[in-house]
Design a protein around this motif. Structure first.
Motif, mmCIF file in Angstrom:
data_model
loop_
_atom_site.group_PDB
_atom_site.id
_atom_site.type_symbol
_atom_site.label_atom_id
_atom_site.label_comp_id
_atom_site.label_asym_id
_atom_site.label_seq_id
_atom_site.Cartn_x
_atom_site.Cartn_y
_atom_site.Cartn_z
ATOM 1 N N MET A 129 43.791 -32.279 31.512
ATOM 2 C CA MET A 129 44.595 -32.802 32.623
ATOM 3 C C MET A 129 45.437 -33.999 32.187
ATOM 4 S SD MET A 129 44.538 -31.133 35.395
ATOM 5 C CE MET A 129 43.717 -29.603 35.737
ATOM 6 N N GLU A 130 44.847 -34.899 31.404
ATOM 7 C CA GLU A 130 45.611 -36.045 30.912
ATOM 8 C C GLU A 130 46.754 -35.590 30.010
ATOM 9 O OE1 GLU A 130 42.447 -38.411 29.171
ATOM 10 O OE2 GLU A 130 42.536 -39.798 30.875
ATOM 11 N N LYS A 131 46.496 -34.597 29.176
ATOM 12 C CA LYS A 131 47.540 -34.060 28.296
ATOM 13 C C LYS A 131 48.643 -33.415 29.126
ATOM 14 C CE LYS A 131 48.212 -30.946 24.336
ATOM 15 N NZ LYS A 131 49.616 -31.029 24.501
ATOM 16 N N ARG A 132 48.262 -32.644 30.130
ATOM 17 C CA ARG A 132 49.241 -31.992 31.006
ATOM 18 C C ARG A 132 50.111 -33.034 31.704
ATOM 19 N NH1 ARG A 132 47.485 -27.697 35.741
ATOM 20 N NH2 ARG A 132 49.511 -27.536 36.762
ATOM 21 N N PHE A 133 49.475 -34.085 32.207
ATOM 22 C CA PHE A 133 50.190 -35.165 32.883
ATOM 23 C C PHE A 133 51.142 -35.862 31.915
ATOM 24 C CE2 PHE A 133 50.300 -39.739 33.818
ATOM 25 C CZ PHE A 133 50.951 -39.717 35.038
ATOM 26 N N ASN A 134 50.627 -36.273 30.761
ATOM 27 C CA ASN A 134 51.448 -36.992 29.783
ATOM 28 C C ASN A 134 52.590 -36.132 29.251
ATOM 29 O OD1 ASN A 134 49.972 -39.399 29.965
ATOM 30 N ND2 ASN A 134 48.470 -38.669 28.480
ATOM 31 N N ASP A 135 52.337 -34.861 29.007
ATOM 32 C CA ASP A 135 53.388 -33.947 28.542
ATOM 33 C C ASP A 135 54.481 -33.786 29.594
ATOM 34 O OD1 ASP A 135 51.984 -33.607 26.185
ATOM 35 O OD2 ASP A 135 51.280 -31.575 26.673
ATOM 36 N N ALA A 136 54.086 -33.673 30.853
ATOM 37 C CA ALA A 136 55.064 -33.510 31.930
ATOM 38 C C ALA A 136 55.947 -34.743 32.047
ATOM 39 C CB ALA A 136 54.355 -33.240 33.256
ATOM 40 N N VAL A 137 55.333 -35.919 32.025
ATOM 41 C CA VAL A 137 56.098 -37.158 32.157
ATOM 42 C C VAL A 137 57.013 -37.359 30.951
ATOM 43 C CG1 VAL A 137 55.909 -39.678 32.301
ATOM 44 C CG2 VAL A 137 54.422 -38.231 33.688
ATOM 45 N N ALA A 138 56.517 -37.069 29.745
ATOM 46 C CA ALA A 138 57.326 -37.218 28.537
ATOM 47 C C ALA A 138 58.502 -36.246 28.532
ATOM 48 C CB ALA A 138 56.461 -37.015 27.301
ATOM 49 N N SER A 139 58.256 -34.996 28.926
ATOM 50 C CA SER A 139 59.346 -34.020 28.931
ATOM 51 C C SER A 139 60.367 -34.341 30.018
ATOM 52 C CB SER A 139 58.811 -32.600 29.109
ATOM 53 O OG SER A 139 58.323 -32.407 30.418
ATOM 54 N N TYR A 140 59.923 -34.918 31.114
ATOM 55 C CA TYR A 140 60.832 -35.293 32.192
ATOM 56 C C TYR A 140 61.781 -36.394 31.728
ATOM 57 C CZ TYR A 140 62.505 -36.785 36.772
ATOM 58 O OH TYR A 140 63.290 -37.096 37.841
ATOM 59 N N ALA A 141 61.267 -37.339 30.972
ATOM 60 C CA ALA A 141 62.084 -38.452 30.497
ATOM 61 C C ALA A 141 63.144 -37.982 29.505
ATOM 62 C CB ALA A 141 61.199 -39.511 29.855
ATOM 63 N N SER A 142 62.838 -36.946 28.733
ATOM 64 C CA SER A 142 63.771 -36.489 27.707
ATOM 65 C C SER A 142 64.623 -35.301 28.139
ATOM 66 C CB SER A 142 63.003 -36.123 26.435
ATOM 67 O OG SER A 142 62.183 -35.004 26.676
ATOM 68 N N ASP A 143 64.351 -34.730 29.292
ATOM 69 C CA ASP A 143 65.030 -33.520 29.746
ATOM 70 C C ASP A 143 66.019 -33.876 30.852
ATOM 71 O OD1 ASP A 143 65.749 -30.936 30.109
ATOM 72 O OD2 ASP A 143 63.842 -30.258 30.915
ATOM 73 N N SER A 144 67.156 -33.214 30.858
ATOM 74 C CA SER A 144 68.158 -33.493 31.896
ATOM 75 C C SER A 144 68.388 -32.290 32.803
ATOM 76 C CB SER A 144 69.473 -33.914 31.243
ATOM 77 O OG SER A 144 69.966 -32.860 30.443
ATOM 78 N N GLU A 145 67.386 -31.462 32.972
ATOM 79 C CA GLU A 145 67.488 -30.311 33.867
ATOM 80 C C GLU A 145 67.740 -30.776 35.296
ATOM 81 O OE1 GLU A 145 64.373 -27.435 33.965
ATOM 82 O OE2 GLU A 145 64.084 -27.539 31.807
ATOM 83 N N THR A 146 68.410 -29.944 36.070
ATOM 84 C CA THR A 146 68.619 -30.279 37.466
ATOM 85 C C THR A 146 67.387 -29.949 38.298
ATOM 86 O OG1 THR A 146 69.661 -28.137 37.834
ATOM 87 C CG2 THR A 146 71.115 -29.998 37.363
ATOM 88 N N ASP A 147 66.696 -28.880 37.944
ATOM 89 C CA ASP A 147 65.478 -28.508 38.661
ATOM 90 C C ASP A 147 64.264 -29.072 37.925
ATOM 91 O OD1 ASP A 147 66.867 -27.073 40.560
ATOM 92 O OD2 ASP A 147 66.671 -25.174 39.488
ATOM 93 N N ASP A 148 63.405 -29.720 38.672
ATOM 94 C CA ASP A 148 62.200 -30.286 38.072
ATOM 95 C C ASP A 148 61.185 -29.192 37.781
ATOM 96 O OD1 ASP A 148 63.185 -32.867 38.263
ATOM 97 O OD2 ASP A 148 62.279 -33.210 40.233
#
Length: 139
Positions: free
Chosen positions: A90-109
């Motif tokens: 769960m911690e890995k899933r959370f950290n991966d999601a937050v990290a990918s969100y910061a580096s990704d510029s997709e319009t849909d989350d």
């Protein structure tokens, strides 16, 4: 058909989905009293969105309940119901999601980011989770 059992709320998918979410949260020792119907409804809609292709939404509902339960409990309280391996995942899933969100510029989350935003917006997130996340793309 205008009149069916779903119209009256008997046997509806929504009612079933809400009970699945509540059972999963109860199994994690999450207090369900502050969780309103809007949170349940969005999780149900997202489970339908990702589960209809396979014809089953229950596994998606249980997964969303587990992830949102982790966000509500935080790492410290989630250690007992998830165990060491589950907590790590769960911690890995959370950290991966937050990290990918910061580096990704997709319009849909992505789904995990939607869940994180939902739990934060509903003021259900654990203080430790709130302290670990910044979901502003402008910064």
């Amino acid at each position: 058909m205008v009149f069916n059992l779903d119209f009256l709320g008997f046997g509806s998918k929504r009612k079933w989905a809400f009970s699945v979410l509540d059972r999963e949260w109860a199994a994690l020792d999450v207090d369900t009293r502050p969780i309103d119907g809007g949170v349940r409804q969005l999780l149900f809609q997202w489970a339908q969105e990702f589960g209809e292709s396979k014809g089953k939404i229950d596994p998606h509902l249980m997964d969303l309940a587990a992830f949102s339960g982790f966000l509500m409990l935080g790492p410290e309280l989630a250690a007992r119901p998830f165990g060491p391996e589950g907590l790590f995942n769960m911690e890995k899933r959370f950290n991966d999601a937050v990290a990918s969100y910061a580096s990704d510029s997709e319009t849909d989350d992505p789904l995990d980011i939607r869940v994180i935003k939902l739990i934060l917006a509903a003021n259900l997130a654990d203080r430790d989770i709130e302290a670990m996340v910044t979901l502003d793309r402008d910064t």
